[in-house]
Write a protein that holds these residues in place. Structure first.
Motif, PDB file in Angstrom:
ATOM      1  N   ALA A 159      31.415  41.060  38.641  1.00  0.00           N
ATOM      2  CA  ALA A 159      31.868  39.818  38.016  1.00  0.00           C
ATOM      3  C   ALA A 159      32.929  40.103  36.960  1.00  0.00           C
ATOM      4  O   ALA A 159      33.932  39.377  36.855  1.00  0.00           O
ATOM      5  CB  ALA A 159      30.679  39.078  37.396  1.00  0.00           C
ATOM      6  N   GLU A 160      32.741  41.154  36.182  1.00  0.00           N
ATOM      7  CA  GLU A 160      33.736  41.520  35.169  1.00  0.00           C
ATOM      8  C   GLU A 160      35.048  41.928  35.817  1.00  0.00           C
ATOM      9  O   GLU A 160      36.127  41.605  35.307  1.00  0.00           O
ATOM     10  CB  GLU A 160      33.198  42.651  34.292  1.00  0.00           C
ATOM     11  N   ALA A 161      34.982  42.631  36.946  1.00  0.00           N
ATOM     12  CA  ALA A 161      36.200  43.030  37.655  1.00  0.00           C
ATOM     13  C   ALA A 161      36.941  41.807  38.184  1.00  0.00           C
ATOM     14  O   ALA A 161      38.175  41.731  38.094  1.00  0.00           O
ATOM     15  CB  ALA A 161      35.859  43.984  38.789  1.00  0.00           C
ATOM     16  N   GLN A 165      40.643  40.628  37.001  1.00  0.00           N
ATOM     17  CA  GLN A 165      41.700  40.408  37.980  1.00  0.00           C
ATOM     18  C   GLN A 165      42.289  39.006  37.823  1.00  0.00           C
ATOM     19  O   GLN A 165      43.503  38.823  37.901  1.00  0.00           O
ATOM     20  CB  GLN A 165      41.152  40.596  39.384  1.00  0.00           C
ATOM     21  N   ALA A 166      41.446  38.009  37.588  1.00  0.00           N
ATOM     22  CA  ALA A 166      41.939  36.641  37.384  1.00  0.00           C
ATOM     23  C   ALA A 166      42.778  36.560  36.114  1.00  0.00           C
ATOM     24  O   ALA A 166      43.813  35.884  36.085  1.00  0.00           O
ATOM     25  CB  ALA A 166      40.760  35.671  37.306  1.00  0.00           C
ATOM     26  N   GLU A 167      42.348  37.242  35.065  1.00  0.00           N
ATOM     27  CA  GLU A 167      43.124  37.263  33.823  1.00  0.00           C
ATOM     28  C   GLU A 167      44.480  37.901  34.039  1.00  0.00           C
ATOM     29  O   GLU A 167      45.487  37.411  33.546  1.00  0.00           O
ATOM     30  CB  GLU A 167      42.355  38.056  32.750  1.00  0.00           C
ATOM     31  N   GLU A 168      44.493  39.000  34.768  1.00  0.00           N
ATOM     32  CA  GLU A 168      45.742  39.706  35.029  1.00  0.00           C
ATOM     33  C   GLU A 168      46.695  38.850  35.852  1.00  0.00           C
ATOM     34  O   GLU A 168      47.879  38.779  35.569  1.00  0.00           O
ATOM     35  CB  GLU A 168      45.458  41.025  35.751  1.00  0.00           C
ATOM     36  N   SER A 169      46.185  38.179  36.878  1.00  0.00           N
ATOM     37  CA  SER A 169      47.058  37.338  37.695  1.00  0.00           C
ATOM     38  C   SER A 169      47.542  36.126  36.916  1.00  0.00           C
ATOM     39  O   SER A 169      48.648  35.650  37.124  1.00  0.00           O
ATOM     40  CB  SER A 169      46.352  36.912  38.981  1.00  0.00           C
ATOM     41  N   ALA A 170      46.731  35.622  35.990  1.00  0.00           N
ATOM     42  CA  ALA A 170      47.157  34.492  35.165  1.00  0.00           C
ATOM     43  C   ALA A 170      48.264  34.913  34.202  1.00  0.00           C
ATOM     44  O   ALA A 170      49.146  34.119  33.864  1.00  0.00           O
ATOM     45  CB  ALA A 170      45.972  33.932  34.384  1.00  0.00           C
TER      46      ALA A 170
END
Length: 177
Positions: A159-161, A165-170
């Motif tokens: 879940a943390e990964a 990943q969502a933070e990085e793509s945002a």
């Protein structure tokens, strides 16, 4: 050869787990050899090879295989309660998925349960086949199982990964000023 191979009803992607369990219950050790090749019959996994599957489809296939294995590996005395409770518990899980605003997963859960119940006669055949080769008890598998704490930690890391990943793509997406 001694255990009769993997269960032919299971998806070839589930065959390694099934054959490892069968071999271990027959009293043998299972050793991972990177160069080893296990040949299995064609199955449902073949038609979807190389295709992107939706999350609901993946969940349905995984859940149906899990339920099928649960029916095949359960003790005879616990089989009837498992069968009777599988659909009501599926409906309860579906309600939880609806509450979490995941109607696609809710429907997939119910369909997976119906699919596993449909394959129940085949699970009973697999269960009787498994019983013929069993020379050690299910306790032989206990040291190989992941503890609940390790499982929780693994899910937390996944879940943390996903969150990272969502933070990085945002951060990469350009926003209008």
């Amino acid at each position: 050869d001694q255990v009769g191979g993997a269960d032919p009803v299971l998806d070839p992607l589930d065959a390694p787990l099934d054959i490892a369990i069968r071999v271990r219950l027959a009293g043998h050790r299972v050793v991972a050899v990177p160069a080893a090749v296990v040949y299995v019959e064609r199955g449902p996994a073949d038609w979807r090879a190389g295709k992107e599957l939706g999350q609901a489809t993946i969940y349905r296939l995984d859940r149906a295989a899990w339920l099928y294995r649960r029916f095949a590996y359960a003790a005879w005395w616990s089989l009837l309660p498992l069968i009777v409770l599988s659909l009501p518990l599926s409906v309860i899980r579906a309600a939880r998925h609806f509450g979490a605003k995941r109607p696609d997963i809710a429907l997939a859960d119910i369909l997976a349960t119906l699919q596993a119940l449909w394959r129940l006669p085949q699970a009973l055949v697999a269960k009787s086949r498994l019983g013929r080769f069993e020379s050690v008890g299910w306790a032989a598998l206990r040291p190989l199982r992941m503890s609940p704490g390790d499982f929780r930690r693994r899910r937390q890391l996944q879940a943390e990964a996903r969150f990272a990943q969502a933070e990085e793509s945002a951060r990469i997406v350009t926003r209008p000023s």
